[in-house]
Design a protein around this motif. Sequence first.
Motif, PDB file in Angstrom:
ATOM      1  N   ILE A 230       0.834  -1.197   0.000  1.00  6.19           N
ATOM      2  CA  ILE A 230       0.000   0.000   0.000  1.00  6.19           C
ATOM      3  C   ILE A 230       0.871   1.250   0.000  1.00  6.19           C
ATOM      4  N   ALA A 231       2.002   1.186   0.691  1.00  7.75           N
ATOM      5  CA  ALA A 231       2.941   2.314   0.651  1.00  7.75           C
ATOM      6  C   ALA A 231       3.369   2.601  -0.786  1.00  7.75           C
ATOM      7  N   GLU A 232       3.653   1.571  -1.532  1.00  7.34           N
ATOM      8  CA  GLU A 232       4.025   1.745  -2.936  1.00  7.34           C
ATOM      9  C   GLU A 232       2.893   2.388  -3.729  1.00  7.34           C
ATOM     10  N   THR A 233       1.668   2.051  -3.381  1.00  2.55           N
ATOM     11  CA  THR A 233       0.517   2.634  -4.071  1.00  2.55           C
ATOM     12  C   THR A 233       0.417   4.129  -3.790  1.00  2.55           C
ATOM     13  N   VAL A 234       0.610   4.523  -2.544  1.00  2.00           N
ATOM     14  CA  VAL A 234       0.563   5.948  -2.195  1.00  2.00           C
ATOM     15  C   VAL A 234       1.662   6.709  -2.923  1.00  2.00           C
ATOM     16  N   ALA A 235       2.871   6.161  -2.920  1.00  2.00           N
ATOM     17  CA  ALA A 235       3.991   6.823  -3.598  1.00  2.00           C
ATOM     18  C   ALA A 235       3.738   6.938  -5.095  1.00  2.00           C
ATOM     19  N   PHE A 236       3.147   5.910  -5.676  1.00  2.00           N
ATOM     20  CA  PHE A 236       2.801   5.932  -7.099  1.00  2.00           C
ATOM     21  C   PHE A 236       1.807   7.047  -7.402  1.00  2.00           C
ATOM     22  N   LEU A 237       0.775   7.161  -6.574  1.00  3.32           N
ATOM     23  CA  LEU A 237      -0.234   8.202  -6.787  1.00  3.32           C
ATOM     24  C   LEU A 237       0.389   9.590  -6.710  1.00  3.32           C
ATOM     25  N   ALA A 238       1.254   9.788  -5.724  1.00  4.70           N
ATOM     26  CA  ALA A 238       1.841  11.111  -5.514  1.00  4.70           C
ATOM     27  C   ALA A 238       2.817  11.504  -6.611  1.00  4.70           C
ATOM     28  N   ALA A 239       3.386  10.519  -7.305  1.00  9.15           N
ATOM     29  CA  ALA A 239       4.405  10.796  -8.322  1.00  9.15           C
ATOM     30  C   ALA A 239       3.825  11.001  -9.718  1.00  9.15           C
ATOM     31  N   GLN A 240       2.511  10.915  -9.859  1.00  9.57           N
ATOM     32  CA  GLN A 240       1.903  11.066 -11.182  1.00  9.57           C
ATOM     33  C   GLN A 240       2.004  12.509 -11.683  1.00  9.57           C
ATOM     34  N   PRO A 241       2.022  12.686 -12.999  1.00  8.96           N
ATOM     35  CA  PRO A 241       1.953  14.048 -13.540  1.00  8.96           C
ATOM     36  C   PRO A 241       0.695  14.754 -13.035  1.00  8.96           C
ATOM     37  N   ARG A 242       0.741  16.059 -12.927  1.00  6.81           N
ATOM     38  CA  ARG A 242      -0.353  16.812 -12.306  1.00  6.81           C
ATOM     39  C   ARG A 242      -1.685  16.604 -13.019  1.00  6.81           C
ATOM     40  N   ARG A 243      -1.661  16.225 -14.277  1.00  8.54           N
ATOM     41  CA  ARG A 243      -2.911  16.031 -15.015  1.00  8.54           C
ATOM     42  C   ARG A 243      -3.590  14.705 -14.679  1.00  8.54           C
ATOM     43  N   VAL A 244      -2.900  13.825 -13.944  1.00 10.57           N
ATOM     44  CA  VAL A 244      -3.379  12.462 -13.708  1.00 10.57           C
ATOM     45  C   VAL A 244      -3.861  12.302 -12.273  1.00 10.57           C
ATOM     46  N   ASN A 245      -5.117  11.881 -12.131  1.00 13.80           N
ATOM     47  CA  ASN A 245      -5.677  11.587 -10.812  1.00 13.80           C
ATOM     48  C   ASN A 245      -6.312  10.199 -10.852  1.00 13.80           C
ATOM     49  N   PHE A 246      -5.675   9.240 -10.179  1.00  8.52           N
ATOM     50  CA  PHE A 246      -6.303   7.930 -10.004  1.00  8.52           C
ATOM     51  C   PHE A 246      -7.335   8.088  -8.894  1.00  8.52           C
ATOM     52  N   GLN A 247      -8.593   8.084  -9.269  1.00  9.12           N
ATOM     53  CA  GLN A 247      -9.636   8.433  -8.315  1.00  9.12           C
ATOM     54  C   GLN A 247      -9.848   7.356  -7.261  1.00  9.12           C
ATOM     55  N   GLN A 248      -9.754   6.098  -7.671  1.00 13.20           N
ATOM     56  CA  GLN A 248     -10.010   4.990  -6.748  1.00 13.20           C
ATOM     57  C   GLN A 248      -9.117   3.837  -7.152  1.00 13.20           C
ATOM     58  N   VAL A 249      -8.380   3.297  -6.187  1.00  7.98           N
ATOM     59  CA  VAL A 249      -7.474   2.188  -6.457  1.00  7.98           C
ATOM     60  C   VAL A 249      -7.835   1.037  -5.526  1.00  7.98           C
ATOM     61  N   THR A 250      -8.224  -0.082  -6.094  1.00 10.54           N
ATOM     62  CA  THR A 250      -8.500  -1.289  -5.326  1.00 10.54           C
ATOM     63  C   THR A 250      -7.290  -2.197  -5.430  1.00 10.54           C
ATOM     64  N   VAL A 251      -6.716  -2.559  -4.294  1.00  7.39           N
ATOM     65  CA  VAL A 251      -5.515  -3.392  -4.256  1.00  7.39           C
ATOM     66  C   VAL A 251      -5.860  -4.676  -3.513  1.00  7.39           C
ATOM     67  N   MET A 252      -5.818  -5.785  -4.221  1.00  7.15           N
ATOM     68  CA  MET A 252      -6.250  -7.054  -3.644  1.00  7.15           C
ATOM     69  C   MET A 252      -5.123  -8.075  -3.627  1.00  7.15           C
ATOM     70  N   PRO A 253      -5.083  -8.929  -2.610  1.00  5.90           N
ATOM     71  CA  PRO A 253      -4.223 -10.110  -2.704  1.00  5.90           C
ATOM     72  C   PRO A 253      -4.683 -10.978  -3.868  1.00  5.90           C
ATOM     73  N   THR A 254      -3.753 -11.593  -4.532  1.00  8.67           N
ATOM     74  CA  THR A 254      -4.111 -12.378  -5.713  1.00  8.67           C
ATOM     75  C   THR A 254      -5.152 -13.438  -5.411  1.00  8.67           C
ATOM     76  N   PHE A 255      -5.089 -14.041  -4.212  1.00 11.81           N
ATOM     77  CA  PHE A 255      -6.018 -15.125  -3.901  1.00 11.81           C
ATOM     78  C   PHE A 255      -7.430 -14.635  -3.624  1.00 11.81           C
ATOM     79  N   GLN A 256      -7.594 -13.366  -3.213  1.00 11.44           N
ATOM     80  CA  GLN A 256      -8.883 -12.897  -2.685  1.00 11.44           C
ATOM     81  C   GLN A 256      -9.828 -12.508  -3.807  1.00 11.44           C
ATOM     82  N   GLY A 257     -10.960 -13.192  -3.868  1.00  9.17           N
ATOM     83  CA  GLY A 257     -11.900 -12.951  -4.957  1.00  9.17           C
ATOM     84  C   GLY A 257     -12.814 -11.755  -4.724  1.00  9.17           C
ATOM     85  N   ASN A 258     -13.107 -11.430  -3.458  1.00  7.79           N
ATOM     86  CA  ASN A 258     -13.998 -10.287  -3.192  1.00  7.79           C
ATOM     87  C   ASN A 258     -13.730  -9.726  -1.811  1.00  7.79           C
TER      88      ASN A 258
END
Length: 258
Positions: A230-258
Amino acid sequence: MATVNDKLPLANRVAVITGASSGLGEATAELLAERGAKVAVLARRADRLEALVERVEQHGGAALALAVDVTDAAALNAAAERVKAELGTADLLFNNAGVMLAAPVTEGRVDEWQRMIDVNITGLMNAIGAFSPQLVEAAADKGIADLVNTSSIAAQNVFPNFAVYTGSKAFVSHASRNLRAELGPQNVRVSVIEPGIVRTELQGHVDHAGTNAWLDDVLANHEVLEAGDIAETVAFLAAQPRRVNFQQVTVMPTFQGN
């Protein structure tokens, strides 16, 4: 001439992390600092925060520990003043403090319900209230700022015995959508992260036997997410060009279906 620190992807950013004494907040603070941001770490456990600041500084980063409870709006407002005075205007808020408790609703654990509402909802809004003026100010100066809220896959799905927790996280996700409409035109990006099962201290807060057995089985027999993911996800969001906003990011373990 640019220094090494100036070349890091998050150089000159001032990040505030709530719930920073463990788990997602702790991992995110360390990673953002590693990538050049000054970090203000907020939580109740002062000793854990001081140890975190020491690690950050040992690796050449800059950090400020502020022992506050997110349910205390006045304390958060005071913390915001210190961040601005000591680190500079905050341009990234990782709103991460939260608590997860679970039991059948028929047990009537009103104190636990209120605790989740106080931390997961009121605490979220207290932090936004304290730091959003700085985010807007920073965006006007730098061209961009980031508000990243921690929700959960529980905001979307149904988990027996977690009614109040899932409801509180649904609030986080929907409030984030509304805040995006309000703050986006002012160049403050709003993102919400909805993780699946992550190995953190949250599971240790649950004291309902049946739910504990389910969580213990999942953690023992499946490869779940780690806080660093999740830390990597936050850093990724913050490093995007100013025109880019990932509004919602769902991060799941590969095994988890829902």
